[in-house]
Design a protein around this motif. Structure first.
Motif, PDB file in Angstrom:
ATOM      1  N   LEU A   1       7.240 -76.028 -28.039  1.00 19.44           N
ATOM      2  CA  LEU A   1       8.596 -76.363 -28.482  1.00 19.44           C
ATOM      3  C   LEU A   1       9.103 -77.622 -27.795  1.00 19.44           C
ATOM      4  O   LEU A   1       9.704 -78.493 -28.434  1.00 19.44           O
ATOM      5  CB  LEU A   1       9.543 -75.191 -28.207  1.00 19.44           C
ATOM      6  N   ALA A   2       8.859 -77.711 -26.494  1.00 15.78           N
ATOM      7  CA  ALA A   2       9.299 -78.913 -25.770  1.00 15.78           C
ATOM      8  C   ALA A   2       8.619 -80.159 -26.325  1.00 15.78           C
ATOM      9  O   ALA A   2       9.267 -81.221 -26.452  1.00 15.78           O
ATOM     10  CB  ALA A   2       8.991 -78.753 -24.272  1.00 15.78           C
ATOM     11  N   GLY A   3       7.347 -80.047 -26.654  1.00 15.10           N
ATOM     12  CA  GLY A   3       6.636 -81.185 -27.224  1.00 15.10           C
ATOM     13  C   GLY A   3       7.174 -81.609 -28.570  1.00 15.10           C
ATOM     14  O   GLY A   3       7.253 -82.798 -28.879  1.00 15.10           O
TER      15      GLY A   3
ATOM     16  N   PRO B   1      15.122 -72.588 -37.516  1.00 13.88           N
ATOM     17  CA  PRO B   1      14.539 -72.207 -36.219  1.00 13.88           C
ATOM     18  C   PRO B   1      13.397 -71.210 -36.303  1.00 13.88           C
ATOM     19  O   PRO B   1      12.424 -71.318 -35.547  1.00 13.88           O
ATOM     20  CB  PRO B   1      15.736 -71.636 -35.447  1.00 13.88           C
ATOM     21  N   PHE B   2      13.492 -70.210 -37.200  1.00 10.04           N
ATOM     22  CA  PHE B   2      12.408 -69.229 -37.262  1.00 10.04           C
ATOM     23  C   PHE B   2      11.078 -69.901 -37.578  1.00 10.04           C
ATOM     24  O   PHE B   2      10.051 -69.609 -36.951  1.00 10.04           O
ATOM     25  CB  PHE B   2      12.678 -68.152 -38.316  1.00 10.04           C
ATOM     26  N   HIS B   3      11.077 -70.776 -38.538  1.00  9.66           N
ATOM     27  CA  HIS B   3       9.823 -71.381 -38.995  1.00  9.66           C
ATOM     28  C   HIS B   3       9.276 -72.366 -37.956  1.00  9.66           C
ATOM     29  O   HIS B   3       8.056 -72.521 -37.830  1.00  9.66           O
ATOM     30  CB  HIS B   3      10.038 -72.050 -40.346  1.00  9.66           C
TER      31      HIS B   3
ATOM     32  N   TRP C   1      18.288 -78.922 -31.663  1.00 10.94           N
ATOM     33  CA  TRP C   1      17.331 -79.905 -32.186  1.00 10.94           C
ATOM     34  C   TRP C   1      16.967 -79.573 -33.626  1.00 10.94           C
ATOM     35  O   TRP C   1      16.896 -80.459 -34.480  1.00 10.94           O
ATOM     36  CB  TRP C   1      16.083 -79.927 -31.305  1.00 10.94           C
ATOM     37  N   CYS C   2      16.756 -78.295 -33.917  1.00 13.77           N
ATOM     38  CA  CYS C   2      16.453 -77.890 -35.289  1.00 13.77           C
ATOM     39  C   CYS C   2      17.594 -78.268 -36.233  1.00 13.77           C
ATOM     40  O   CYS C   2      17.359 -78.741 -37.358  1.00 13.77           O
ATOM     41  CB  CYS C   2      16.212 -76.381 -35.357  1.00 13.77           C
ATOM     42  N   LYS C   3      18.825 -78.067 -35.772  1.00 14.58           N
ATOM     43  CA  LYS C   3      19.975 -78.404 -36.613  1.00 14.58           C
ATOM     44  C   LYS C   3      20.015 -79.899 -36.894  1.00 14.58           C
ATOM     45  O   LYS C   3      20.248 -80.326 -38.038  1.00 14.58           O
ATOM     46  CB  LYS C   3      21.273 -77.955 -35.930  1.00 14.58           C
ATOM     47  N   GLU C   4      19.744 -80.704 -35.871  1.00 14.64           N
ATOM     48  CA  GLU C   4      19.710 -82.158 -36.067  1.00 14.64           C
ATOM     49  C   GLU C   4      18.618 -82.579 -37.043  1.00 14.64           C
ATOM     50  O   GLU C   4      18.800 -83.513 -37.834  1.00 14.64           O
ATOM     51  CB  GLU C   4      19.467 -82.856 -34.722  1.00 14.64           C
TER      52      GLU C   4
END
Length: 215
Positions: A207-209, A44-46, A36-39
């Motif tokens: 994260l899910a939210g 990801p860390f932040h 999801w972060c890539k999209e």
């Protein structure tokens, strides 16, 4: 502060000890939010930093602090975390909170770049008032190691009222999950193992939210 009043006797018990800190290190199970972060074009860390700090704000016990001999509850956080600079030395990144995820990440990335570019230790903390310092949570990431224990430094052994958290290397887990080692240190007069369990659940929920499609 009603919840604290109910456990003041626990605080008095642990606060009299030489070290009232509780420190648990455990594998944290999370939804794999990296695709999801890539999209979204988000590091990801932040994103995880934002989820962790939102989770902390959502649990009153992690917002208790000792200031001028009295227990207070903070209502905001000043995000900060460790980085490695160009010489391989530790430095500190510090920035102002934002409720908006993308703005939070943008500020976090800028703070990281500034701290990484510095050779001297970032002394922005020196300009903070004693009260403002209480708005912190100490965050470090050790992405190279799947550690099983950690000892967090404390300025005063008997006053670990500002929580310290660390996480390590990600690893894939079954069913679209990931795991990482997480260490949580806090004042045992404020935080028990149950509250650390609540924090772990809440980080995953945050994260899910974030990944839920917006209407």
């Amino acid at each position: 502060m009603h919840n604290f009043d109910q456990r003041r006797d626990r605080f008095d018990l642990f606060d009299r000890m030489d070290s009232p800190a509780v420190n648990l290190c455990f594998p944290l199970d999370l939804p794999d939010y990296r695709p999801w972060c890539k999209e979204q074009g988000l590091p990801p860390f932040h994103v995880l930093l934002c989820a962790v700090l939102r989770a902390i704000l959502g649990i009153e016990n992690f917002r208790y602090r000792v200031f001028e001999g009295e227990v207070i509850a903070i209502d905001r956080l000043m995000p900060s975390f460790t980085v490695v600079n160009q010489n391989g030395d530790l430095n500190f990144a510090l920035f102002d909170w934002s409720d908006d995820l993308r703005e939070f990440v943008a500020r976090s990335v800028r703070a990281r770049e500034q701290a990484c570019a510095m050779t001297a230790l970032n002394n922005a903390y020196a300009d903070l008032s004693a009260r403002r310092c209480k708005d912190q949570v100490f965050i470090t990431c050790i992405p190279w190691l799947d550690f099983t224990a950690i000892q967090h430094p404390t300025a005063t052994l008997g006053a670990p009222d500002i929580p310290s958290l660390a996480w390590g290397r990600f690893k894939d887990a079954p069913n679209g999950r990931l795991q990482l080692p997480l260490s949580v240190q806090a004042h045992h007069g404020f935080v028990d193992g149950f509250h650390i369990h609540q924090l772990a659940l809440r980080i995953g929920a945050e994260l899910a939210g974030m990944m839920q499609p917006r209407a």
